[in-house]
Design an enzyme around this catalytic site. Structure first.
Site, PDB file in Angstrom:
ATOM      1  CB  CYS A  78      -0.861  -0.132   1.303  1.00 55.71           C
ATOM      2  SG  CYS A  78      -1.777   1.479   1.458  1.00 55.71           S
ATOM      3  CB  CYS A  84      -3.233   4.914   6.045  1.00 59.56           C
ATOM      4  SG  CYS A  84      -4.688   4.223   6.646  1.00 59.56           S
ATOM      5  CB  CYS A 165      -8.642   1.140   1.001  1.00 59.41           C
ATOM      6  SG  CYS A 165      -8.167   0.259   2.645  1.00 59.41           S
ATOM      7  CE1 TYR A 318     -22.642  -8.020  26.094  1.00 58.56           C
ATOM      8  CE2 TYR A 318     -22.092 -10.555  26.610  1.00 58.56           C
ATOM      9  CZ  TYR A 318     -22.220  -9.217  26.899  1.00 58.56           C
ATOM     10  OH  TYR A 318     -21.737  -9.012  28.268  1.00 58.56           O
ATOM     11  CD  GLU A 339     -26.929  -6.248  21.087  1.00 62.49           C
ATOM     12  OE1 GLU A 339     -26.581  -5.157  21.614  1.00 62.49           O
ATOM     13  OE2 GLU A 339     -26.323  -7.335  20.551  1.00 62.49           O
ATOM     14  CG  ASP A 387     -19.636 -12.234  19.190  1.00 67.32           C
ATOM     15  OD1 ASP A 387     -18.678 -11.775  19.426  1.00 67.32           O
ATOM     16  OD2 ASP A 387     -20.258 -12.386  18.073  1.00 67.32           O
ATOM     17  CB  CYS A 414     -13.432  -8.779  18.825  1.00 62.84           C
ATOM     18  SG  CYS A 414     -14.253  -7.766  20.071  1.00 62.84           S
TER      19      CYS A 414
END
Length: 457
Positions: A78, A84, A165, A318, A339, A387, A414
């Site tokens: 890139c 960036c 991108c 979630y 949720e 999650d 995550c």
């Protein structure tokens, strides 16, 4: 160690050897035991660095000269990679990235979770780790009288103008460049953060990877979009497969992208996409995984860990727009999803309807409030799936799980650090972590997702 005692000083140069990577992709070197964090450096490399900031127990440096590069070092393809802030690891080979992410997960489980002997599988990567993101959110600004659109320079609000991108779907690049050109043609003034004037704040593009459908969202400061009809006609003419053109109005002084008001300028309110054979309706503000190919890998693993035979009741804390719930529903007797975001639950119900899936119940609320009530109503989970966002599970939800003792828990994460913390709490509450599968959802960035299989002892 006080600032005065640090063995390094700002603006001084040091020869160092890098030993590790941080969770956000910085190289780690030590000078007399004092850690220095340096961008674009890799473990095993010898280099000259300049110290640019000294904090109480650590400092930051800049890579000045590389004496001995890592065999895993590659040239980032890139052209704006070094300015960036979107990717952190393009200078590391893809094999090297996967190894680094596996090491990170193992170390965090041992250090934070005190988990010994848990199987951590090698990270599942992508065959082609480029052009995977199905959503672009690009700020718009002005430079030398012309419009610029691109991502922010790292830790700044300066926009790096870009034509492409390499981790975005090409369809999204087409949207950004086309809308930029059309807005310029009709003299639409870009938003100015400093003066809180101007019209166009962000261009948002969404792409259905499986369907090819395109959504264009114009985020404006003002309700009125000058030359609205001409702009819509030009977008329809110039962007292939456009199904939806939407305006979102955000009149606030804020760096939050979306405002509360959204209206359809042309076409549908939604585009659709599929993960596996489940279809999803995606509106301008729907939460939807940005890498559907790897999302399927992640959810297939969650489904495997849930060990469903068709007779189970599953709870999905979630649940978002119902992505995991709908995957699980095909193999379970009934799935209950909760949720806290009302719009997400509306989307979840719509997605269930879209797929003719009826053995699901979705409810708005905090998981730690709703799940105990379900239990009081006599609903028992054979398997509970979580999650959570990056900050991990709410402490009271973990207490609820421990009190209610579902035989199996599947944790989709995550953030390995909060996963490790929460696994420790579940282990102390009578659960056992069987195995962890990391999945590379965001190649060339420092992020890694995991699925953990957990059983009641």
């Amino acid at each position: 160690m006080t600032k005065q005692q640090a063995p390094v000083a700002k603006n001084e140069y040091y020869d160092v050897t890098f030993t590790d990577l941080t969770h956000d992709g910085l190289g780690v070197a030590k000078v007399d035991g004092f850690p220095l964090f340096v961008k674009h450096a890799l473990p095993g490399e010898r280099a000259k660095v300049k110290v640019i900031k000294v904090k109480k127990g650590y400092g930051y440096g800049r890579l000045m000269e590389l004496y001995e590069p890592s065999p895993d070092r590659v040239e980032p393809p890139c052209p704006v990679y070094r300015q960036c802030g979107g990717c952190q690891l393009q200078h590391l080979s893809y094999e090297g990235q996967l190894k680094a992410k596996e090491k990170q997960v193992k170390e965090v489980l041992a250090r934070i979770g005190k988990l010994e002997g848990v199987t951590v599988h090698p990270v599942i990567g992508m065959k082609n780790p480029w052009r995977y993101r199905n959503k672009a959110q690009v700020p718009v600004g002005e430079r030398e009288g012309g419009l610029v659109a691109g991502f922010y320079k790292e830790r700044s609000h300066e926009i790096i103008d870009m034509d492409a991108c390499l981790i975005q779907q090409e369809a999204n690049d087409v949207v950004v460049q086309t809308v930029k050109r059309i807005a310029e043609r009709y003299g639409i003034p870009p938003y100015d953060e400093a003066t809180h004037k101007g019209v166009l704040r962000h261009i948002v593009a969404r792409y259905g990877t499986a369907t090819g459908e395109v959504m264009v969202v114009l985020v404006t400061r003002t309700e009125r979009l000058p030359h609205e009809q001409e702009i819509v006609r030009a977008i329809v003419r110039d962007i292939p497969n456009v199904k939806s053109i939407v305006q979102n109005v955000n009149p606030e002084r804020t760096n939050v992208i979306f405002g509360a008001k959204t209206r359809v300028l042309w076409g549908s309110e939604f585009i659709t996409d599929r993960i596996g054979d489940i279809q999803f309706a995606i509106s301008a503000r729907s939460f939807y995984q940005v890498n559907p190919e790897q999302t399927k890998v992640l959810y297939d693993k969650a489904l495997e860990y849930a060990e469903l035979t068709g007779s189970e009741t599953v709870m999905d804390a979630y649940c978002g727009i119902g992505t995991i719930s709908l995957f699980l529903a095909r193999k379970a007797k009934h799935v209950y999803g909760v949720e806290i975001v009302p719009e997400a639950i509306e989307d979840a119900k719509r997605n269930a309807e879209l797929n003719g899936i009826r053995n699901v119940t979705f409810e708005v609320g905090a998981a730690e409030d709703v799940i105990p009530r379900w239990y009081q109503e006599g609903i028992r989970a054979d398997c509970l799936v979580v999650d959570p966002p990056r900050k991990g599970c709410d402490a009271s939800l973990l207490e609820t799980i421990i009190a209610m003792k579902p035989p199996r828990v599947v944790y989709v994460s995550c953030n390995p650090a909060t996963l490790a913390r929460d696994l420790r709490i579940l282990e102390d509450g009578g659960y056992e972590t069987i195995e962890v599968q990391p999945v590379d959802m965001f190649p060339h960035t420092a992020h890694v997702e995991c699925v953990a299989k957990i059983r009641l002892r």
